[in-house]
Design a protein around this motif. Structure first.
Motif, PDB file in Angstrom:
ATOM      1  N   LEU A 204       8.627  13.372   8.256  1.00  0.00           N
ATOM      2  CA  LEU A 204       8.754  13.344   6.707  1.00  0.00           C
ATOM      3  C   LEU A 204       7.646  13.701   6.075  1.00  0.00           C
ATOM      4  N   ASP A 205       6.302  13.251   6.385  1.00  0.00           N
ATOM      5  CA  ASP A 205       5.180  13.733   5.451  1.00  0.00           C
ATOM      6  C   ASP A 205       3.867  13.287   6.284  1.00  0.00           C
ATOM      7  N   GLU A 206       2.710  14.113   6.457  1.00  0.00           N
ATOM      8  CA  GLU A 206       1.834  13.789   7.076  1.00  0.00           C
ATOM      9  C   GLU A 206       0.977  12.571   6.543  1.00  0.00           C
ATOM     10  N   ARG A 207       1.183  12.425   5.351  1.00  0.00           N
ATOM     11  CA  ARG A 207       0.419  11.504   4.500  1.00  0.00           C
ATOM     12  C   ARG A 207       0.922   9.946   4.833  1.00  0.00           C
ATOM     13  N   LEU A 208       2.052   9.780   5.334  1.00  0.00           N
ATOM     14  CA  LEU A 208       2.673   8.569   5.596  1.00  0.00           C
ATOM     15  C   LEU A 208       2.022   8.048   6.773  1.00  0.00           C
TER      16      LEU A 208
ATOM     17  N   ARG B 287      18.013  -4.675   3.239  1.00  0.00           N
ATOM     18  CA  ARG B 287      17.146  -4.262   4.474  1.00  0.00           C
ATOM     19  C   ARG B 287      16.952  -2.763   4.175  1.00  0.00           C
ATOM     20  N   PRO B 288      15.726  -2.139   3.614  1.00  0.00           N
ATOM     21  CA  PRO B 288      15.567  -0.944   3.660  1.00  0.00           C
ATOM     22  C   PRO B 288      15.185  -0.234   4.892  1.00  0.00           C
ATOM     23  N   ASP B 289      15.692   0.916   5.408  1.00  0.00           N
ATOM     24  CA  ASP B 289      15.183   1.686   6.564  1.00  0.00           C
ATOM     25  C   ASP B 289      13.822   1.559   6.906  1.00  0.00           C
ATOM     26  N   ILE B 290      13.035   2.077   5.883  1.00  0.00           N
ATOM     27  CA  ILE B 290      11.717   1.928   5.949  1.00  0.00           C
ATOM     28  C   ILE B 290      11.068   2.104   4.643  1.00  0.00           C
ATOM     29  N   LEU B 291      10.025   0.926   4.675  1.00  0.00           N
ATOM     30  CA  LEU B 291       9.277   0.418   3.584  1.00  0.00           C
ATOM     31  C   LEU B 291       7.753   0.581   3.682  1.00  0.00           C
ATOM     32  N   LEU B 292       6.956   1.281   2.950  1.00  0.00           N
ATOM     33  CA  LEU B 292       5.512   1.376   3.145  1.00  0.00           C
ATOM     34  C   LEU B 292       4.780   0.971   2.099  1.00  0.00           C
ATOM     35  N   TYR B 293       3.711   0.379   2.056  1.00  0.00           N
ATOM     36  CA  TYR B 293       2.682   0.358   1.083  1.00  0.00           C
ATOM     37  C   TYR B 293       1.360   0.938   1.217  1.00  0.00           C
ATOM     38  N   ASN B 294       0.904   1.607   0.241  1.00  0.00           N
ATOM     39  CA  ASN B 294      -0.247   2.217   0.435  1.00  0.00           C
ATOM     40  C   ASN B 294      -1.433   1.582  -0.263  1.00  0.00           C
ATOM     41  N   ARG B 295      -2.565   1.703   0.464  1.00  0.00           N
ATOM     42  CA  ARG B 295      -3.674   0.988  -0.340  1.00  0.00           C
ATOM     43  C   ARG B 295      -4.585   2.115  -0.848  1.00  0.00           C
ATOM     44  N   ALA B 296      -5.188   1.836  -2.021  1.00  0.00           N
ATOM     45  CA  ALA B 296      -6.167   2.861  -2.730  1.00  0.00           C
ATOM     46  C   ALA B 296      -7.304   3.182  -1.747  1.00  0.00           C
TER      47      ALA B 296
ATOM     48  N   ASN C  67      -1.597   1.080  -4.233  1.00  0.00           N
ATOM     49  CA  ASN C  67      -1.410   1.957  -5.511  1.00  0.00           C
ATOM     50  C   ASN C  67      -0.178   2.856  -5.377  1.00  0.00           C
ATOM     51  N   SER C  68       0.589   2.624  -4.560  1.00  0.00           N
ATOM     52  CA  SER C  68       2.170   3.195  -4.420  1.00  0.00           C
ATOM     53  C   SER C  68       2.927   2.721  -3.168  1.00  0.00           C
ATOM     54  N   ALA C  69       4.165   2.880  -3.271  1.00  0.00           N
ATOM     55  CA  ALA C  69       5.098   2.292  -2.326  1.00  0.00           C
ATOM     56  C   ALA C  69       5.890   3.414  -1.947  1.00  0.00           C
ATOM     57  N   ILE C  70       6.441   3.532  -0.672  1.00  0.00           N
ATOM     58  CA  ILE C  70       7.324   4.493  -0.187  1.00  0.00           C
ATOM     59  C   ILE C  70       8.670   3.669   0.363  1.00  0.00           C
ATOM     60  N   VAL C  71       9.930   4.127   0.032  1.00  0.00           N
ATOM     61  CA  VAL C  71      11.078   3.883   0.582  1.00  0.00           C
ATOM     62  C   VAL C  71      11.806   4.979   1.234  1.00  0.00           C
TER      63      VAL C  71
ATOM     64  N   PHE D   2       7.687   6.515  -4.125  1.00  0.00           N
ATOM     65  CA  PHE D   2       8.162   7.873  -3.708  1.00  0.00           C
ATOM     66  C   PHE D   2       9.360   7.333  -2.912  1.00  0.00           C
ATOM     67  N   CYS D   3      10.505   7.921  -3.115  1.00  0.00           N
ATOM     68  CA  CYS D   3      11.742   7.659  -2.341  1.00  0.00           C
ATOM     69  C   CYS D   3      12.350   8.909  -1.668  1.00  0.00           C
ATOM     70  N   PHE D   4      12.566   8.809  -0.319  1.00  0.00           N
ATOM     71  CA  PHE D   4      13.287   9.729   0.282  1.00  0.00           C
ATOM     72  C   PHE D   4      14.553   9.384   0.964  1.00  0.00           C
TER      73      PHE D   4
END
Length: 667
Positions: A495-499, A525-534, A545-549, A599-601
């Motif tokens: 999906l993205d290298e940064r994930l 139930r989200p398929d994938i949920l991520l939290y990013n730390r600053a 500082n951000s979340a990804i779905v 950020f949602c995909f």
């Protein structure tokens, strides 16, 4: 104390692979009898009778009936009183100095119905004739009689009668094959010229064979026996090349008291030793090595079928002799002897491995420099090459680790680095190659994942596209969190290298079951949920500082209901997270910004219904036409709708430089 012969015979074991052992025992008895007679014109005759009840005699010998009876005749000392007494005593010490255990005759009754012994011998100045039957009874010896002999010539005739039907199929049928088996079993007698002339007479086969002549013409000992030591035990190994023996395989023969006890095939132990080997005279040979030693004479079992030497997996006293050590030593010596005969096969094998590494497995390229000899020994099918290379690579890395540990210890000593400078330089070179290999393996793994993804998004054999769960699992294992997995256990880079650099991740888990930094009281139930730390945060608090779905949909799916809009689904997930309760992790307070960006995909094929959903969400088409993107001010969420074709194509593009370097380009 008496021994019940019938019961003792029942307790003995005779393997089908050693079905000729009763014959060998009779022949060895004849050799001893001739030695005891002191005569120089000793001779042994072996007469074969076949079962003609089912197959009539064939004048052309195109087929041979089964062996039924075998008679062994010698002109040795005969069945004297001393020999008879020894015969009737199980475990007799009479021939202990020759390595005899006093049990060989029991194999006669194991393989045959009964035995008849007839013998003329000298008793003082008289010649006596003795006859008896050896049968499966309590005493064993039946109908014993002794009377004056009409002949003064000593001889013994042992007739093995009624070859049991369960053993017959395993008995070599051709007299020449039987002759070869006799040579192999009594090889030392032939080698040291202590074997009297031995003839095989087979009327039904129309053959008479002098076994001694067969040995002289087809068995070629190579040089003198080699001497080797294991611990304080001395062994001797005699290499032999056998001519024109189609029934024989390359083997190690372990001997005791001048007889073969245990044989081990070499074909599976020495790579590329297939079929016969060709000598300089363009004649095909079979290789054999005969191993002897005092310890083998001492440790042979009573049946002379094995040795009482512990194996590696048995509980052994420290320093005790190990059977595998003996075998490994002999195999290594045999490999060295045969290396000249397997050179061409090794070269072909190495060339095949080189092509495989160049075209399919570049991650093993370092082995071509550091483990070339081991690569030349690979003798497996093409579909097993990768496994074989992996095994060699693991062994090489283990050796590299041991070498590094030893060098570190050496470096601790004064002048250690200076003294071992060349060793350090060599080690650093290997270590660099190891790092390159690790990177190559990582790239190869990515190529394999994308190749699998390409297969998964295509129409399957059942005429349907795979469910989104299969694609989800390929990227991230379902029902798991970042606490369950390492960075190597997911493929979020697709999906993205940064994930890969996330603080917390949940895959296919209801909000209620997630252990992340935000509590959400919901069963969705989200398929994938991520939290990013600053990367930078205030003292005493972690900052999200951000979340990804990420939401996956089945390839080519178009049957969406209006309330099943995947874009709206990710917006709903965003809302639930924003309404959740912030919590601490490991006692630390978590800061989640009110304007936390999302950020949602949505990974789904752009079917007509999906395009309508994107238009309804005011998303704009991507330049390549394989997706949509946009920013939702209300939810403070950036959204991308990406087709599977684009997902695969973009991942390949990002990795193409690495794939090209390793000849692993994907379309």
């Amino acid at each position: 104390m008496q021994v019940h012969i019938a019961r003792r015979v029942d307790s003995e074991q005779l393997q089908y692979s050693r079905v000729l052992l009763p014959l060998f025992e009779a022949i060895v008895n004849s050799i001893h009898a001739i030695e005891d007679s002191g005569r120089s014109d000793g001779r042994i005759d072996l007469e074969i009778e076949r079962d003609l009840s089912l197959l009539p005699p064939d004048p052309h010998h195109s087929y041979l009936p089964d062996v039924q009876n075998i008679t062994v005749i010698d002109n040795g000392i005969g069945f004297t009183d001393e020999n008879l007494e020894s015969f009737r005593l199980v475990d007799s010490p009479h021939k202990a100095s020759r390595g005899a255990k006093g049990l060989g005759r029991l194999t006669w009754l194991k393989a045959f119905d009964r035995v008849v012994v007839e013998s003329t011998y000298r008793h003082g100045d008289k010649a006596l004739f003795r006859t008896f039957g050896f049968e499966r009874t309590a005493d064993g010896v039946e109908r014993l009689s002794t009377e004056p002999s009409v002949s003064n010539e000593s001889h013994t005739r042992v007739k093995l009668i009624g070859f049991k039907k369960e053993f017959r199929p395993h008995c070599p049928n051709r007299p020449e094959t039987i002759a070869r088996r006799i040579i192999e079993h009594c090889f030392q007698n032939f080698l040291f010229d202590t074997m009297p002339p031995l003839w095989i007479v087979d009327p039904q086969a129309g053959e008479e064979i002098c076994v001694n002549d067969l040995y002289a013409s087809e068995y070629s000992p190579k040089d003198q026996p080699k001497v080797f030591w294991i611990q304080d035990h001395q062994f001797f190994a005699q290499d032999v090349f056998l001519r024109n023996s189609p029934e024989t395989e390359h083997a190690i023969h372990f001997c005791a008291n001048e007889r073969v006890v245990k044989s081990i095939a070499l074909a599976r132990r020495i790579p590329h030793l297939e079929g016969k080997i060709q000598g300089e005279d363009n004649v095909d040979y079979t290789y054999a090595v005969y191993v002897t030693g005092k310890i083998l004479d001492e440790r042979v079992n009573g049946e002379r079928t094995s040795f009482s030497i512990d194996s590696r997996d048995e509980l052994r006293l420290n320093g005790s002799l190990c059977w595998e050590d003996i075998v490994d030593k002999v195999v290594a010596q045999s490999d060295a002897v045969l290396r000249g005969y397997t050179t061409a096969a090794r070269a072909r094998a190495l060339s095949r491995v080189e092509r495989f590494i160049a075209n399919h497995a570049p991650e093993y390229r370092h082995l071509l420099k550091h483990a070339r000899d081991q690569l030349a020994e690979i003798a497996v099918a093409d579909d097993k090459l990768d496994v074989a290379l992996h095994r060699i690579d693991a062994e090489w890395r283990a050796q590299l680790k041991e070498e590094g540990t030893a060098l570190l210890k050496a470096a601790e000593r004064p002048e250690g680095f200076t003294k071992h400078k060349e060793r350090f330089a060599s080690f650093y070179g290997k270590l660099t190659d190891s790092v390159k290999s690790d990177l190559a393996q990582y790239v190869v793994r990515r190529a394999m994942v994308l190749s699998f993804l390409k297969q998964q998004i295509a129409l399957q054999q059942d005429g349907k596209f795979p469910h989104e769960a299969a694609l989800h699992s390929l990227i991230m294992r379902q029902r798991s969190t970042s606490d369950d997995l390492t960075d190597e256990d997911h493929n979020l880079w697709i999906l993205d290298e940064r994930l890969a650099y996330h603080f917390f991740l949940a895959s296919d888990l209801p909000f209620k079951q997630q252990t992340g930094p935000v509590d959400v009281d919901s069963d969705t139930r989200p398929d994938i949920l991520l939290y990013n730390r600053a990367m930078m945060f205030t003292e005493g608090a972690d900052v999200i500082n951000s979340a990804i779905v990420v939401e996956f949909k089945r390839p080519e799916r178009n049957e969406y209901q209006d309330d099943d809009n995947p874009i709206q689904q990710v917006y709903d997930y965003v809302s639930e997270v924003r309404d959740g309760t912030k919590k601490g992790v490991n006692g630390r307070r978590i800061q989640v910004r009110e304007d936390l960006p999302f950020f949602c995909f949505v990974v789904a094929d752009l079917t007509p219904k999906m395009k309508r959903f994107a238009a309804g969400a005011s998303l704009r088409p991507m330049p390549d036409g394989d997706g949509f993107f946009g920013y939702n001010e209300v939810h403070k969420a950036y959204v991308e709708v990406v087709s599977y074709d684009k997902l695969l194509r973009d991942a390949n593009r990002r990795n193409r430089a690495f794939f090209k370097r390793l000849n692993l380009e994907n379309s």
